[in-house]
Design a protein around this motif. Sequence first.
Motif, mmCIF file in Angstrom:
data_model
loop_
_atom_site.group_PDB
_atom_site.id
_atom_site.type_symbol
_atom_site.label_atom_id
_atom_site.label_comp_id
_atom_site.label_asym_id
_atom_site.label_seq_id
_atom_site.Cartn_x
_atom_site.Cartn_y
_atom_site.Cartn_z
ATOM 1 N N MET A 1 41.480 39.531 33.908
ATOM 2 C CA MET A 1 41.323 39.740 35.331
ATOM 3 C C MET A 1 40.004 39.094 35.747
ATOM 4 N N GLN A 2 40.014 38.366 36.836
ATOM 5 C CA GLN A 2 38.826 37.673 37.301
ATOM 6 C C GLN A 2 37.877 38.648 37.989
ATOM 7 N N GLU A 3 36.596 38.274 38.012
ATOM 8 C CA GLU A 3 35.574 39.123 38.613
ATOM 9 C C GLU A 3 35.905 39.463 40.067
ATOM 10 N N SER A 4 36.383 38.490 40.840
ATOM 11 C CA SER A 4 36.689 38.746 42.251
ATOM 12 C C SER A 4 37.783 39.794 42.391
ATOM 13 N N GLN A 5 38.748 39.812 41.460
ATOM 14 C CA GLN A 5 39.790 40.835 41.493
ATOM 15 C C GLN A 5 39.192 42.205 41.204
ATOM 16 N N LEU A 6 38.235 42.269 40.276
ATOM 17 C CA LEU A 6 37.595 43.539 39.968
ATOM 18 C C LEU A 6 36.860 44.087 41.179
ATOM 19 N N GLU A 7 36.105 43.218 41.841
ATOM 20 C CA GLU A 7 35.393 43.646 43.035
ATOM 21 C C GLU A 7 36.368 44.120 44.103
ATOM 22 N N LEU A 8 37.454 43.399 44.246
ATOM 23 C CA LEU A 8 38.457 43.757 45.234
ATOM 24 C C LEU A 8 39.019 45.140 44.946
ATOM 25 N N HIS A 9 39.325 45.422 43.684
ATOM 26 C CA HIS A 9 39.865 46.738 43.351
ATOM 27 C C HIS A 9 38.849 47.843 43.624
ATOM 28 N N GLY A 10 37.572 47.578 43.361
ATOM 29 C CA GLY A 10 36.542 48.567 43.674
ATOM 30 C C GLY A 10 36.494 48.859 45.160
ATOM 31 N N ASP A 11 36.581 47.799 45.973
ATOM 32 C CA ASP A 11 36.606 47.971 47.421
ATOM 33 C C ASP A 11 37.885 48.680 47.861
ATOM 34 N N GLU A 12 38.995 48.335 47.218
ATOM 35 C CA GLU A 12 40.269 48.986 47.557
ATOM 36 C C GLU A 12 40.240 50.469 47.218
ATOM 37 N N LEU A 13 39.576 50.829 46.128
ATOM 38 C CA LEU A 13 39.464 52.251 45.773
ATOM 39 C C LEU A 13 38.682 53.003 46.849
ATOM 40 N N THR A 14 37.601 52.415 47.293
ATOM 41 C CA THR A 14 36.795 53.035 48.347
ATOM 42 C C THR A 14 37.624 53.168 49.621
ATOM 43 N N GLU A 15 38.321 52.117 49.977
ATOM 44 C CA GLU A 15 39.169 52.126 51.178
ATOM 45 C C GLU A 15 40.292 53.158 51.050
ATOM 46 N N SER A 16 40.840 53.327 49.851
ATOM 47 C CA SER A 16 41.918 54.295 49.660
ATOM 48 C C SER A 16 41.422 55.730 49.896
ATOM 49 N N ILE A 17 40.178 55.994 49.552
ATOM 50 C CA ILE A 17 39.593 57.317 49.808
ATOM 51 C C ILE A 17 39.409 57.525 51.310
ATOM 52 N N ILE A 18 38.895 56.518 52.002
ATOM 53 C CA ILE A 18 38.718 56.599 53.460
ATOM 54 C C ILE A 18 40.068 56.881 54.120
ATOM 55 N N ASN A 19 41.086 56.115 53.727
ATOM 56 C CA ASN A 19 42.416 56.275 54.327
ATOM 57 C C ASN A 19 43.045 57.633 54.003
ATOM 58 N N TYR A 20 42.848 58.111 52.789
ATOM 59 C CA TYR A 20 43.412 59.402 52.394
ATOM 60 C C TYR A 20 42.812 60.522 53.247
ATOM 61 N N ILE A 21 41.499 60.532 53.374
ATOM 62 C CA ILE A 21 40.831 61.583 54.152
ATOM 63 C C ILE A 21 41.210 61.471 55.626
#
Length: 169
Positions: A1-21
């Motif tokens: 997995m490329q570094e940019s994909q890793l960063e994207l998943h980290g951002d997506e995890l944060t966004e998923s918490i915002i959306n869930y709440i």
Amino acid sequence: MQESQLELHGDELTESIINYIKKEQNMLIGEKTAETVKMTIGSAYPSMTTEEMIVKGRDLTTGLPRQITINSTQMEEAMKEVILQIVSAIKATLESTPTELAADIMINGITISGGCALIKNIDRLIALETGIPVVIAKDPLECVVKGACKVLENLDELRPLLINSRRKN
């Protein structure tokens, strides 16, 4: 997995918490709060105990400040889809790995680094899903940078290896 994909998943995890709440509690929280939640009570796999955290945000109905208590089980649910994407990307990478390297990985395991490595039980989930031992790197947030510094410190010695690896790609 490329570094940019890793960063994207980290951002997506944060966004998923915002959306869930937002969806489940009708409350808006900021990125910094979601990041703190992710690192404090975020979990990739069920734990024996449930952790709780008070979160402050803005009520979407009244527009006024509000606080709620959330727990690690809720955050596991919030992040589940993105975590499964990470696991799928790891599996896809392993499937395309040369046989000799795959054999080494089976013996030596997978070492994870970066912010996602700090999510509770992510190592356990990846190990269960891949059948490969998983360890979290010592100092996962800085280990890649430290490794790059070591390469630069020893650039004259490592240059032939770096040049040869570029030619193979």
